[in-house]
Design an enzyme around this catalytic site. Structure first.
Site, PDB file in Angstrom:
ATOM      1  CG  HIS A  38      13.319   4.728  27.294  1.00  0.00           C
ATOM      2  ND1 HIS A  38      13.456   5.278  28.542  1.00  0.00           N
ATOM      3  CD2 HIS A  38      14.185   5.404  26.480  1.00  0.00           C
ATOM      4  CE1 HIS A  38      14.356   6.259  28.494  1.00  0.00           C
ATOM      5  NE2 HIS A  38      14.821   6.336  27.257  1.00  0.00           N
ATOM      6  CE1 TYR A  54       9.394  10.041  23.333  1.00  0.00           C
ATOM      7  CE2 TYR A  54      10.252  12.070  24.286  1.00  0.00           C
ATOM      8  CZ  TYR A  54      10.068  10.700  24.343  1.00  0.00           C
ATOM      9  OH  TYR A  54      10.559   9.980  25.405  1.00  0.00           O
ATOM     10  CG  HIS A 184      21.539  10.774  27.470  1.00  0.00           C
ATOM     11  ND1 HIS A 184      21.635   9.397  27.444  1.00  0.00           N
ATOM     12  CD2 HIS A 184      20.211  11.060  27.347  1.00  0.00           C
ATOM     13  CE1 HIS A 184      20.423   8.883  27.297  1.00  0.00           C
ATOM     14  NE2 HIS A 184      19.551   9.860  27.241  1.00  0.00           N
ATOM     15  CG  ASP A 251      18.888   7.265  24.540  1.00  0.00           C
ATOM     16  OD1 ASP A 251      17.999   7.222  25.405  1.00  0.00           O
ATOM     17  OD2 ASP A 251      19.018   8.231  23.749  1.00  0.00           O
TER      18      ASP A 251
END
Length: 302
Positions: A38, A54, A184, A251
Site C-alpha cells: 500500500h 486505524y 493473506h 503487505d
C-alpha cells in the site's frame, strides 16, 4: 484460540515500517513481483475516511519503491488501502508514473461510471477489492453488481475476509463472473488447523473454482512470533492445491500490528515454504505476470 479478525476502530497512529530489512536468503529471480503493498501520502490533499479502523503513518511512493528495490522486486501491485475508502487518487497517481513496473487493485462502489473504470484500466488497475475486516472498505453488499461491472475488463475481485465465513458465502461467491483472489491465505488463525471448515472451503474454491490466494500476512494468522513456523504447513498445503494460482506479497507497510515486522523476513519465509527455486519463480514471476498483465518483453523501470 486467538481471533485474528481486524482490531476495533482506532485513530491511534500505527507503527511505521522499518527502513532496513533482512537480506535475502535465496536468489530472487528477475521479474519478481510483490503483489500486495500500500501507499499512504504524507499530504493533506488525500484525507483519510472518517470510518477507518486505524491510522497509518505516511508510506509514500519513494519509500514504497525503495522497499521494492531492497526486496529485489522488479514489479509491484498496489492495493488501495482501506483508510482512503473509494478515494483512489494517490494510488492512481503512483501507478501513472510507473506504467511498466506497477499494477493496482482499486476500491470502488458499484455506481462508478464506465469512463472511470476505463481510465483506471489505462493507469494499470486490474482488480477491485472488497474488505469486510477493516472500516473504510466496500463490503459484500456490492459484490454481484461490482463483479458484473468489472468482468468485461478482465479484472478480478480481491477479498480481504476471514475464510471462517466462507462456507456460508460460497453459494454467492461461486456465481461471480470474474476471477477471485483471497488475501493473506484466508486471514484465519492457522491454529484452527488444516481440517478447519474455512480452510477446506478455501482449498475447494482454489482447486475447483480457479480462485487465487496470496502467500502473505503470516503475522496476521500465526500464534508464533518466532518466525511463524506454524504457517509453513498452511502455505505449503495451499501451494500444493494450485501452484499456478499462488502469489507472494509483503503487505508493506504492515499496518495495524504491534510489534512491527521485518519485510525482508516476510520474503525469506518463501524459502521455508517453497524450498524449490522453480516453485518460487512460479509464485514470484509467472503467476503475477499472468493475472496482472505484466508484459514479458520489457525491463521494469527501476
Amino acid at each position: 484460540m486467538s481471533d485474528h479478525r481486524a482490531p476495533a476502530q482506532s485513530t491511534a497512529l500505527c507503527l511505521a515500517p522499518f527502513e532496513t530489512s533482512q537480506v535475502s536468503t535465496f536468489s530472487v529471480p528477475p521479474g519478481a513481483c510483490d503483489t500486495h503493498a500500500h501507499v499512504v501520502s504524507a499530504s493533506s490533499e488525500f484525507p483519510f475516511a472518517a470510518g477507518r479502523s486505524y491510522t497509518p503513518p505516511p508510506a509514500p511512493e519513494a519509500e514504497y519503491l525503495a522497499m521494492l528495490d531492497r526486496m529485489g522486486m522488479s514489479r509491484g501491485v498496489l492495493v488501495q488501502i482501506s483508510v482512503y475508502g473509494t478515494d483512489n487518487r494517490y494510488m492512481l497517481d503512483v501507478l501513472e508514473r510507473h506504467p511498466e513496473r506497477l499494477r493496482g487493485v482499486a476500491v470502488v462502489d458499484a455506481e462508478i461510471e464506465d469512463a472511470e473504470l476505463l481510465r483506471m484500466h489505462r493507469l494499470g488497475v486490474r482488480g477491485v477489492r472488497l474488505n469486510v475486516l477493516f472500516g473504510g472498505g466496500v463490503g459484500f453488499d456490492s459484490m454481484e453488481r461490482l463483479a458484473a461491472r468489472i468482468a468485461p475488463l478482465g479484472w478480478h475481485m480481491q477479498f480481504l475476509m476471514d475464510v471462517r465465513d466462507l462456507p456460508d458465502l460460497m453459494p454467492r461467491m461461486k456465481t461471480l463472473p470474474c476471477p477471485v483472489v483471497i488475501d493473506h491465505m484466508g486471514h484465519m488463525p492457522v491454529a484452527d488447523g488444516l481440517s478447519a471448515p474455512g480452510f477446506k472451503a478455501l482449498q475447494q474454491m482454489i482447486g475447483d473454482q480457479g480462485w487465487w490466494t496470496k502467500l502473505s500476512g503470516a503475522y496476521r494468522i500465526s500464534d508464533r512470533p518466532d518466525g511463524y513456523p506454524d504457517v509453513t504447513p498452511w502455505a505449503r498445503e495451499l501451494f500444493k492445491t494450485a501452484p499456478e494460482r499462488m502469489f507472494w506479497g509483503s503487505d508493506w507497510p504492515h499496518v495495524a500490528i504491534d510489534p512491527m515486522v521485518d519485510t525482508g523476513l516476510m520474503r525469506n519465509l518463501l524459502a521455508e515454504w517453497l524450498p524449490d527455486d522453480a516453485h518460487r519463480r512460479r509464485v514470484l514471476v509467472d503467476n503475477p505476470a499472468r493475472l496482472y498483465g505484466f508484459p514479458s518483453d520489457i525491463t521494469p523501470d527501476h
